[in-house]
Write a protein that holds these residues in place. Structure first.
Motif, short mmCIF file in Angstrom:
data_model
loop_
_atom_site.label_atom_id
_atom_site.label_comp_id
_atom_site.label_asym_id
_atom_site.label_seq_id
_atom_site.Cartn_x
_atom_site.Cartn_y
_atom_site.Cartn_z
N VAL A 120 0.85 -1.19 0.00
CA VAL A 120 0.00 0.00 0.00
C VAL A 120 0.89 1.24 0.00
N VAL A 121 0.52 2.22 -0.81
CA VAL A 121 1.18 3.53 -0.79
C VAL A 121 0.11 4.59 -0.56
N THR A 122 0.36 5.49 0.37
CA THR A 122 -0.57 6.60 0.60
C THR A 122 0.14 7.91 0.31
N CYS A 123 -0.60 8.87 -0.25
CA CYS A 123 -0.07 10.20 -0.55
C CYS A 123 -1.21 11.18 -0.31
N MET A 124 -1.28 11.69 0.89
CA MET A 124 -2.45 12.45 1.34
C MET A 124 -2.10 13.91 1.61
N GLU A 125 -2.92 14.81 1.06
CA GLU A 125 -2.72 16.24 1.26
C GLU A 125 -1.30 16.67 0.89
N PRO A 146 2.58 -5.08 -7.88
CA PRO A 146 1.47 -5.40 -8.77
C PRO A 146 0.27 -5.89 -7.94
N GLY A 147 -0.89 -5.32 -8.21
CA GLY A 147 -2.08 -5.66 -7.43
C GLY A 147 -2.23 -4.85 -6.17
N GLY A 148 -1.24 -4.02 -5.86
CA GLY A 148 -1.29 -3.22 -4.64
C GLY A 148 -2.12 -1.96 -4.80
N TRP A 149 -2.32 -1.28 -3.68
CA TRP A 149 -3.20 -0.11 -3.61
C TRP A 149 -2.41 1.17 -3.43
N VAL A 150 -2.86 2.23 -4.10
CA VAL A 150 -2.31 3.57 -3.89
C VAL A 150 -3.46 4.51 -3.59
N PHE A 151 -3.35 5.26 -2.49
CA PHE A 151 -4.39 6.18 -2.05
C PHE A 151 -3.88 7.62 -2.16
N PHE A 152 -4.73 8.48 -2.71
CA PHE A 152 -4.42 9.90 -2.82
C PHE A 152 -5.54 10.71 -2.17
N SER A 153 -5.19 11.87 -1.63
CA SER A 153 -6.21 12.86 -1.27
C SER A 153 -5.66 14.24 -1.59
N ALA A 222 -20.15 11.33 -1.09
CA ALA A 222 -19.95 11.17 -2.53
C ALA A 222 -19.60 12.49 -3.21
N ASP A 223 -19.57 13.58 -2.47
CA ASP A 223 -19.35 14.91 -3.02
C ASP A 223 -17.85 15.22 -3.11
N THR A 224 -17.28 15.17 -4.31
CA THR A 224 -15.86 15.41 -4.51
C THR A 224 -15.56 16.84 -4.98
N SER A 225 -16.50 17.75 -4.76
CA SER A 225 -16.36 19.11 -5.29
C SER A 225 -15.30 19.94 -4.58
N VAL A 226 -14.91 19.56 -3.36
CA VAL A 226 -13.89 20.31 -2.63
C VAL A 226 -12.73 19.36 -2.29
N ASN A 227 -12.72 18.79 -1.11
CA ASN A 227 -11.70 17.80 -0.76
C ASN A 227 -12.13 16.42 -1.25
N TYR A 228 -11.19 15.65 -1.77
CA TYR A 228 -11.58 14.33 -2.24
C TYR A 228 -10.43 13.33 -2.10
N LEU A 229 -10.80 12.04 -2.11
CA LEU A 229 -9.84 10.94 -1.98
C LEU A 229 -10.03 9.96 -3.11
N PHE A 230 -8.93 9.41 -3.61
CA PHE A 230 -8.94 8.36 -4.62
C PHE A 230 -8.33 7.10 -4.04
N ALA A 231 -8.95 5.96 -4.31
CA ALA A 231 -8.33 4.65 -4.08
C ALA A 231 -8.03 4.06 -5.44
N THR A 232 -6.78 3.70 -5.68
CA THR A 232 -6.38 3.17 -6.97
C THR A 232 -5.63 1.86 -6.78
N ARG A 233 -5.58 1.07 -7.86
CA ARG A 233 -4.83 -0.20 -7.80
C ARG A 233 -3.95 -0.34 -9.02
N ARG A 234 -2.78 -0.88 -8.78
CA ARG A 234 -1.90 -1.23 -9.90
C ARG A 234 -2.31 -2.60 -10.41
N ALA A 235 -2.32 -2.74 -11.72
CA ALA A 235 -2.72 -4.02 -12.32
C ALA A 235 -1.85 -5.15 -11.79
N ALA A 236 -2.46 -6.28 -11.53
CA ALA A 236 -1.72 -7.44 -11.00
C ALA A 236 -0.79 -8.00 -12.07
#
Length: 236
Positions: A120-125, A146-153, A222-236
Motif C-alpha cells: 500500500v502507498v498513501t499520498c495524502m494532502e 502489482p495488485g497493490g493499492w495507492v491512495f491519494f487525497s 460522494a461529493d468530490t467538489s472540494v476535498n476528495y480521496l482516490f483509491a487506486t490499484r496497480r494491475a496485477a
C-alpha cells in the motif's frame, strides 16, 4: 535543494516552521488530527493493513503513518521537510510506535531504489504542494507491488473549493495558516484520474470529504467538489 528534486523549497520551509506543532491536536494541524480517523478507516476497510508493508509519501509529522502502524502495518514514512521528519521520529520514539521508520527522500528517488516493494502507498494532502504532481503519482505507481493499492487525497480546483478551502478555511475560520494552499496548484479529479491512468493505476473508489463549520464535524461523502480521496490499484 537541487533542481531535479520535485519539491518547492518555499513549501518545505512553510511546513518546517510549524513542525514542532504537528502533534498538538489544537494547533494549525487540528484538521489533520480530526480527519485522520476517517481516512484511516476508509483505507483499512478497503485493504486491511495488518501485516502489510505500507509507504506514506509526504508523511509530514507522521499522523497517518503512526496510525497505520498501530493498525499492524509495517510503515515507512518519507518527506523532504527535515524538521517535520525529526518530529515524526521523536514522536515514534516517545509513543513507542511499533514497526515504523522515517526517511528523508523523495518519492521519485525511493521508486528508483525500491520499485514494487510496498503493498500500500498513501499520498495524502501532498500533491497540491509539489511542482509536478504527476511525477509523484508515477513514483507511487512504481513503488507499489502489482495488485497493490495507492491512495491519494487532495483539493479540487473550482470556485466552490476556492471559497471553502482557501477563503473559508484560511481567512474566515482561521482553521489553517493563510497561504497554506495556492489555487493554481489545486487539482481537479479529472486531472488526477488522467495522471493515474498514465501511471497504469486504476481508480476504483472515490470519496469526498465535507465539513460543517457550525458543528465542527467532518465526514466522507460522494461529493468530490472540494476535498476528495482516490483509491487506486496497480494491475496485477
Amino acid at each position: 535543494m537541487n533542481d531535479t528534486v520535485n519539491a518547492d523549497p518555499a513549501e518545505l520551509a512553510k511546513f518546517s516552521e510549524l513542525a514542532h506543532r504537528w502533534w498538538d491536536p489544537e494547533s494549525e494541524f487540528r484538521p489533520l488530527h480530526q480527519i485522520n480517523p476517517l481516512r484511516l478507516d476508509w483505507i483499512n476497510t478497503l485493504v486491511p493493513l495488518q501485516g502489510l508493508r505500507v509507504l506514506d509519501v509526504g508523511c509530514g509529522g507522521g499522523i497517518l503513518a503512526d496510525s497505520m502502524a498501530r493498525k499492524g502495518a509495517q510503515v515507512t514514512g518519507i518527506d523532504l521537510a527535515t524538521k517535520a521528519l525529526r518530529v515524526a521520529q521523536l514522536h515514534a520514539l516517545e509513543a513507542q510506535t511499533p514497526a515504523i521508520e522515517y526517511r528523508e527522500i523523495s518519492a521519485e528517488a525511493l521508486a528508483a531504489q525500491q520499485p514494487g516493494q510496498y503493498d500500500v502507498v498513501t499520498c495524502m494532502e501532498m500533491l497540491e504542494h509539489v511542482p509536478d504532481p504527476s511525477s509523484v503519482v508515477q513514483a507511487c505507481a512504481q513503488l507499489v507491488k502489482p495488485g497493490g493499492w495507492v491512495f491519494f487525497s487532495t483539493i479540487n480546483r473550482n470556485l466552490k473549493a476556492f471559497t471553502l478551502a482557501i477563503v473559508g478555511a484560511e481567512y474566515v475560520l482561521n482553521m489553517i495558516p493563510r497561504g497554506t494552499h495556492e489555487y493554481a496548484k489545486l487539482i481537479k479529479p479529472s486531472e488526477l484520474a488522467a495522471s493515474c491512468r498514465a501511471a497504469q493505476l486504476d481508480v476504483t473508489h472515490t470519496r469526498g470529504l465535507e465539513y460543517n463549520p457550525i458543528t465542527g464535524r467532518y465526514w466522507l461523502s460522494a461529493d468530490t467538489s472540494v476535498n476528495y480521496l482516490f483509491a487506486t490499484r496497480r494491475a496485477a
